[in-house]
Design an enzyme around this catalytic site. Structure first.
Site, PDB file in Angstrom:
ATOM      1  N   TYR A  80       0.837  -1.204   0.000  1.00  0.00           N
ATOM      2  CA  TYR A  80       0.000   0.000   0.000  1.00  0.00           C
ATOM      3  C   TYR A  80       0.864   1.243   0.000  1.00  0.00           C
ATOM      4  O   TYR A  80       1.828   1.322   0.756  1.00  0.00           O
ATOM      5  CB  TYR A  80      -0.927   0.025   1.222  1.00  0.00           C
ATOM      6  N   ASP A  94      -6.527  13.417 -25.261  1.00  0.00           N
ATOM      7  CA  ASP A  94      -6.568  12.024 -24.792  1.00  0.00           C
ATOM      8  C   ASP A  94      -5.927  11.171 -25.880  1.00  0.00           C
ATOM      9  O   ASP A  94      -6.543  10.886 -26.903  1.00  0.00           O
ATOM     10  CB  ASP A  94      -8.024  11.620 -24.543  1.00  0.00           C
ATOM     11  N   GLU A 129      -0.587   4.840  -0.550  1.00  0.00           N
ATOM     12  CA  GLU A 129      -1.408   6.030  -0.815  1.00  0.00           C
ATOM     13  C   GLU A 129      -0.554   7.282  -0.676  1.00  0.00           C
ATOM     14  O   GLU A 129       0.228   7.414   0.257  1.00  0.00           O
ATOM     15  CB  GLU A 129      -2.582   6.081   0.169  1.00  0.00           C
ATOM     16  N   LYS A 161      -2.114   0.365 -24.869  1.00  0.00           N
ATOM     17  CA  LYS A 161      -2.490   0.280 -26.283  1.00  0.00           C
ATOM     18  C   LYS A 161      -1.227   0.359 -27.134  1.00  0.00           C
ATOM     19  O   LYS A 161      -0.365  -0.503 -26.980  1.00  0.00           O
ATOM     20  CB  LYS A 161      -3.553   1.343 -26.590  1.00  0.00           C
ATOM     21  N   ARG A 193      -1.753  -2.759 -18.448  1.00  0.00           N
ATOM     22  CA  ARG A 193      -3.051  -2.084 -18.421  1.00  0.00           C
ATOM     23  C   ARG A 193      -3.011  -0.995 -17.359  1.00  0.00           C
ATOM     24  O   ARG A 193      -2.894  -1.274 -16.168  1.00  0.00           O
ATOM     25  CB  ARG A 193      -4.136  -3.108 -18.093  1.00  0.00           C
ATOM     26  N   THR A 209      -3.855   5.863 -21.939  1.00  0.00           N
ATOM     27  CA  THR A 209      -3.692   4.540 -21.377  1.00  0.00           C
ATOM     28  C   THR A 209      -2.233   4.155 -21.609  1.00  0.00           C
ATOM     29  O   THR A 209      -1.526   4.791 -22.384  1.00  0.00           O
ATOM     30  CB  THR A 209      -4.575   3.495 -22.092  1.00  0.00           C
TER      31      THR A 209
HETATM   32  C1  PLP Z   1      -9.264   3.193 -24.500  1.00  0.00           C
HETATM   33  C2  PLP Z   1      -9.577   4.632 -24.304  1.00  0.00           C
HETATM   34  C3  PLP Z   1      -9.808   5.159 -23.030  1.00  0.00           C
HETATM   35  C4  PLP Z   1     -10.115   4.313 -21.809  1.00  0.00           C
HETATM   36  O1  PLP Z   1      -9.249   3.429 -21.393  1.00  0.00           O
HETATM   37  P1  PLP Z   1      -9.662   2.244 -20.391  1.00  0.00           P
HETATM   38  O2  PLP Z   1      -8.321   1.787 -19.965  1.00  0.00           O
HETATM   39  O3  PLP Z   1     -10.413   1.260 -21.205  1.00  0.00           O
HETATM   40  O4  PLP Z   1     -10.451   2.826 -19.300  1.00  0.00           O
HETATM   41  C5  PLP Z   1      -9.939   6.531 -22.891  1.00  0.00           C
HETATM   42  N1  PLP Z   1      -9.886   7.331 -23.953  1.00  0.00           N
HETATM   43  C6  PLP Z   1      -9.714   6.865 -25.206  1.00  0.00           C
HETATM   44  C7  PLP Z   1      -9.666   7.820 -26.339  1.00  0.00           C
HETATM   45  C8  PLP Z   1      -9.569   5.490 -25.418  1.00  0.00           C
HETATM   46  O5  PLP Z   1      -9.449   5.036 -26.665  1.00  0.00           O
END
Ligand code: PLP
Length: 423
Positions: A59, A205, A61, A234, A240, A231
């Protein structure tokens, strides 16, 4: 007194054969199929090792040097490494590596800058945006006054005239630019101009394209955006997870929003794996990877066009291709299920101005991050396009699907994927 029982700590296979078998089966599935879901990838063995480590036990925090529990001698170093590597990789002034995933990273941005009911703007889901940019079923559409912009009817590219008009009308606190199903380059400079005109925070994003940005094959949102979320699993090919990166002036607000605003203890095993991914992405080979992802996507798009497929925007600049199957007289769901049986895994997806329902849309979404991680190149993209054309023409022909699945399996055997046990 009886002597203590000998210490026993059985392996997963011994302790839980059921789960062990399922993991083995998923390894096998990922080995023998062509995974085209553009948000997925193969994390390296090193990333998987860190993710599976005992750092999950701790932990912590708070942030390095300011924790609420003792015993952070090691964890602080892990998190500081992840942060400093990501700062260098992206050229970010501040990085928070604690968000549990991409969606919580985005929620932290709302919490940092908005009150409930405030206006916000993002690309609408049917045009290729993400749920967390204000779509109505998401908390971001329920708790904020969300205004979605779209793409134009003729080009299917982002409609900047509409973005500007809506921004002037609604004065959003946050202007999101980021996509989950958009095959073209994001023009961060145009968004910046509009955000400045209306006094909005510009939030990029880059969940899908982070690996392309650090690989130098997509423009960077730095230093234009106020905040950049992503993220890590990807195109960036990490574990993850999620991150929020921002200008130094917003560092305190963002950090407070992540913890204690939204989350409790960070997932330290993930943080370690994020540090490993940052190290991998800083290597010259990652630039080659990113270039190959885009080259493969373009080659796959060309192959599909030669088979008469309709591609949204007519092609791709990035890792992703969105196919409109309307002229092939097959719904996206039927196509994606047949392709899966043929060893080609993708997802059904709405296309802009889709005439069909969201749960039964007209398109499929494919991408090259995973197949490029296992080393496939231009010649394989041609074969892949041929297979896809065959399957879409005869989705009920089980003999054909079985034949293609066999050929796919044979191809995959020559391209072992990172992270999986030796195949
Ligand atoms: C995949 C994605 C997310 C969210 O990611 P998670 O890990 O699935 O919560 C946010 N924004 C965009 C543009 C995405 O493609």
């Amino acid at each position: 007194m009886a002597p203590p029982l000998p210490f026993r700590d059985p392996s997963l296979a011994e302790r839980d054969p059921e789960i062990a078998r399922l993991i083995r089966e998923e390894e096998q599935r990922e080995a023998v199929k062509l995974r085209l879901i553009p948000s997925e990838n193969y994390a390296s063995k090193a990333v998987c090792e860190a993710t599976g480590s005992i750092l999950t036990n701790k932990y912590s925090e708070g942030y390095a040097g300011k924790r609420y529990y003792e015993g952070q001698q090691i964890i602080d170093q892990v998190e500081e490494l992840a942060v400093s590597r990501m700062k260098a990789l992206f050229g970010a002034e501040h990085v928070n590596v604690q968000p549990y995933s991409g969606s919580p990273a985005n929620l932290a941005v709302y919490l940092a800058f908005c009150q409930a009911g405030d206006p916000i703007m993002g690309l609408s889901l049917p045009s290729g945006g993400h749920l967390t940019h204000g779509w109505n079923v998401s908390i971001t559409g329920k708790y904020f006054k969300s205004v979605g912009y779209g793409v134009t009817r003729d080009t299917h590219r982002i409609d900047f005239a509409e973005v500007r008009k809506l921004a002037l009308e609604h004065k959003p606190k946050i202007l999101w630019c980021g996509t989950s199903a958009y095959p073209r380059v994001l023009e961060f400079d145009k968004f910046r101009e509009i955000a400045d005109e209306v006094g909005a925070k510009l939030c990029a994003d880059i969940a899908h394209i982070a690996g392309l940005v650090v690989g130098g094959v997509h423009p960077s949102p730095f230093p234009l955006a106020d905040v950049v979320t992503t993220t890590t699993h990807k195109t960036l090919r990490g574990p993850r997870g999620g991150m929020v990166m921002c200008k130094a002036q917003y560092a305190k607000d963002i950090d407070r929003a992540v913890f204690p605003g939204l989350q409790g203890g960070p997932h330290n095993h993930t943080t370690a794996a994020i540090a490993v991914a940052a190290k991998e992405a800083a290597e010259p080979s990652f630039k080659t990877y990113a270039q190959n992802v885009v080259d493969n996507a373009k080659a796959l798009a060309e192959g599909l066009l030669s088979h008469g497929f309709t591609l949204v925007t007519g092609g791709t600049d990035n890792h992703l291709v969105l196919i409109d199957l309307t002229n092939k007289n097959i719904p996206g769901k039927v196509a994606s299920k047949a392709l899966d049986r043929a060893g080609i895994v993708c997802n059904y997806n709405a296309v802009p101005f889709d005439q069909r329902k969201p749960f039964d849309p007209s398109g499929i979404r494919i991408g090259t991050p995973s197949i490029t991680s296992r080393g496939l190149g231009i010649p394989e993209m041609k074969r892949l396009a041929n297979w896809m054309a065959e399957v879409v023409k005869a989705p009920d022909d089980e003999a054909l699907l079985t034949r293609v699945a066999g050929e796919v399996r044979e191809l995959c055997a020559g391209f072992p994927a990172p992270g999986l046990p030796v195949q």
